[in-house]
Design a protein around this motif. Structure first.
Motif, PDB file in Angstrom:
ATOM      1  N   ALA A   1      11.232  25.959   4.670  1.00  0.00           N
ATOM      2  CA  ALA A   1      10.792  26.318   3.323  1.00  0.00           C
ATOM      3  C   ALA A   1      11.695  27.408   2.750  1.00  0.00           C
ATOM      4  N   PRO A   2      12.145  27.239   1.522  1.00  0.00           N
ATOM      5  CA  PRO A   2      13.001  28.262   0.916  1.00  0.00           C
ATOM      6  C   PRO A   2      12.196  29.530   0.640  1.00  0.00           C
ATOM      7  N   GLU A   3      12.917  30.620   0.572  1.00  0.00           N
ATOM      8  CA  GLU A   3      12.292  31.913   0.301  1.00  0.00           C
ATOM      9  C   GLU A   3      13.124  32.588  -0.793  1.00  0.00           C
TER      10      GLU A   3
ATOM     11  N   LEU B   1      19.909  30.690 -13.070  1.00  0.00           N
ATOM     12  CA  LEU B   1      18.958  30.707 -11.955  1.00  0.00           C
ATOM     13  C   LEU B   1      18.827  29.357 -11.268  1.00  0.00           C
ATOM     14  N   SER B   2      18.832  28.287 -12.026  1.00  0.00           N
ATOM     15  CA  SER B   2      18.702  26.960 -11.395  1.00  0.00           C
ATOM     16  C   SER B   2      19.892  26.672 -10.485  1.00  0.00           C
ATOM     17  N   ILE B   3      21.072  27.117 -10.868  1.00  0.00           N
ATOM     18  CA  ILE B   3      22.261  26.933 -10.029  1.00  0.00           C
ATOM     19  C   ILE B   3      22.138  27.772  -8.764  1.00  0.00           C
ATOM     20  N   ILE B   4      21.709  29.015  -8.923  1.00  0.00           N
ATOM     21  CA  ILE B   4      21.538  29.907  -7.764  1.00  0.00           C
ATOM     22  C   ILE B   4      20.485  29.331  -6.816  1.00  0.00           C
ATOM     23  N   GLU B   5      19.372  28.884  -7.350  1.00  0.00           N
ATOM     24  CA  GLU B   5      18.285  28.368  -6.516  1.00  0.00           C
ATOM     25  C   GLU B   5      18.639  27.053  -5.825  1.00  0.00           C
ATOM     26  N   GLU B   6      19.585  26.312  -6.360  1.00  0.00           N
ATOM     27  CA  GLU B   6      20.031  25.074  -5.706  1.00  0.00           C
ATOM     28  C   GLU B   6      20.675  25.318  -4.350  1.00  0.00           C
ATOM     29  N   THR B   7      21.102  26.557  -4.099  1.00  0.00           N
ATOM     30  CA  THR B   7      21.706  26.869  -2.805  1.00  0.00           C
ATOM     31  C   THR B   7      20.732  26.651  -1.661  1.00  0.00           C
ATOM     32  N   MET B   8      19.429  26.582  -1.967  1.00  0.00           N
ATOM     33  CA  MET B   8      18.410  26.394  -0.932  1.00  0.00           C
ATOM     34  C   MET B   8      17.914  24.957  -0.848  1.00  0.00           C
ATOM     35  N   SER B   9      18.414  24.077  -1.686  1.00  0.00           N
ATOM     36  CA  SER B   9      17.845  22.725  -1.801  1.00  0.00           C
ATOM     37  C   SER B   9      18.028  21.839  -0.575  1.00  0.00           C
TER      38      SER B   9
END
Length: 187
Positions: free
Chosen positions: A181-183, A168-176
């Motif tokens: 604001a990320p969604e 999940l942390s790798i997937i969520e980094e796509t929005m960094s």
């Protein structure tokens, strides 16, 4: 087509609804019929939410996939230049969602396809782009290398219970790297 012309055509075609659920009910089809939330009234609240993070913890056959697909399609066409990522545990699940929940809706909904898809758009099982330069990528959680290089505004993570937490942390980094604001949507 420039965005001003697209906005003009959207207005002429009746794409004037402000809520995603209204747009879906007036312009989207599911299995040959206009989308209706009559049997799943709660879906409207989910689809119309402005929350930056949404978690759907539901039983089977509660319209999670249809709701996610509706949010994705209505967001893609109303948010120029935004990039989206849909992730599920396996390549097969991701392909089925891309084909059955997104491409099938576009195929059945001529108002969407006519206005937002032309020959310059990418329309395959791993990526779909639209004339307003919005784009969605479809990946399996097992394809972390293919996910790492993406920069998106919104993540849709389906069947999250079957995805290893450290992914999940790798997937969520796509929005960094986004200025907006990320969604995140989790189902």
């Amino acid at each position: 087509m420039d965005l001003d012309e697209l906005k003009r055509q959207m207005h002429l075609a009746g794409f004037t609804k402000t809520r995603r659920s209204e747009l879906a009910e007036t312009k989207l089809f599911f299995e040959g019929k206009k989308i209706s939330f009559e049997d799943f009234k709660f879906s409207k609240q989910i689809i119309d939410t402005k929350a930056p993070s949404v978690v759907l913890k539901c039983g089977r056959q509660t319209a999670k996939s249809v709701s996610l697909g509706t949010v994705i399609i209505t967001s893609l066409v109303t948010s120029p230049y935004k990039q989206y990522l849909y992730v599920s545990p396996t390549t097969m699940q991701t392909s089925v969602f891309s084909s059955a929940k997104i491409q099938a809706r576009l195929n059945e909904s001529p108002a969407f396809s006519k206005l937002f898809v032309d020959k310059t758009c990418t329309q395959n099982v791993k990526e779909k782009s639209f004339v307003n330069d919005a784009r969605i990528y479809f990946r399996a959680a097992t394809q972390l290398e293919a996910i790492r290089g993406l920069a998106v505004h919104v993540n849709f993570i389906d069947e999250i219970q079957d995805i290893p937490l450290d992914y999940l942390s790798i997937i969520e980094e796509t929005m960094s790297g986004q200025k907006t604001a990320p969604e995140s949507w989790y189902a």
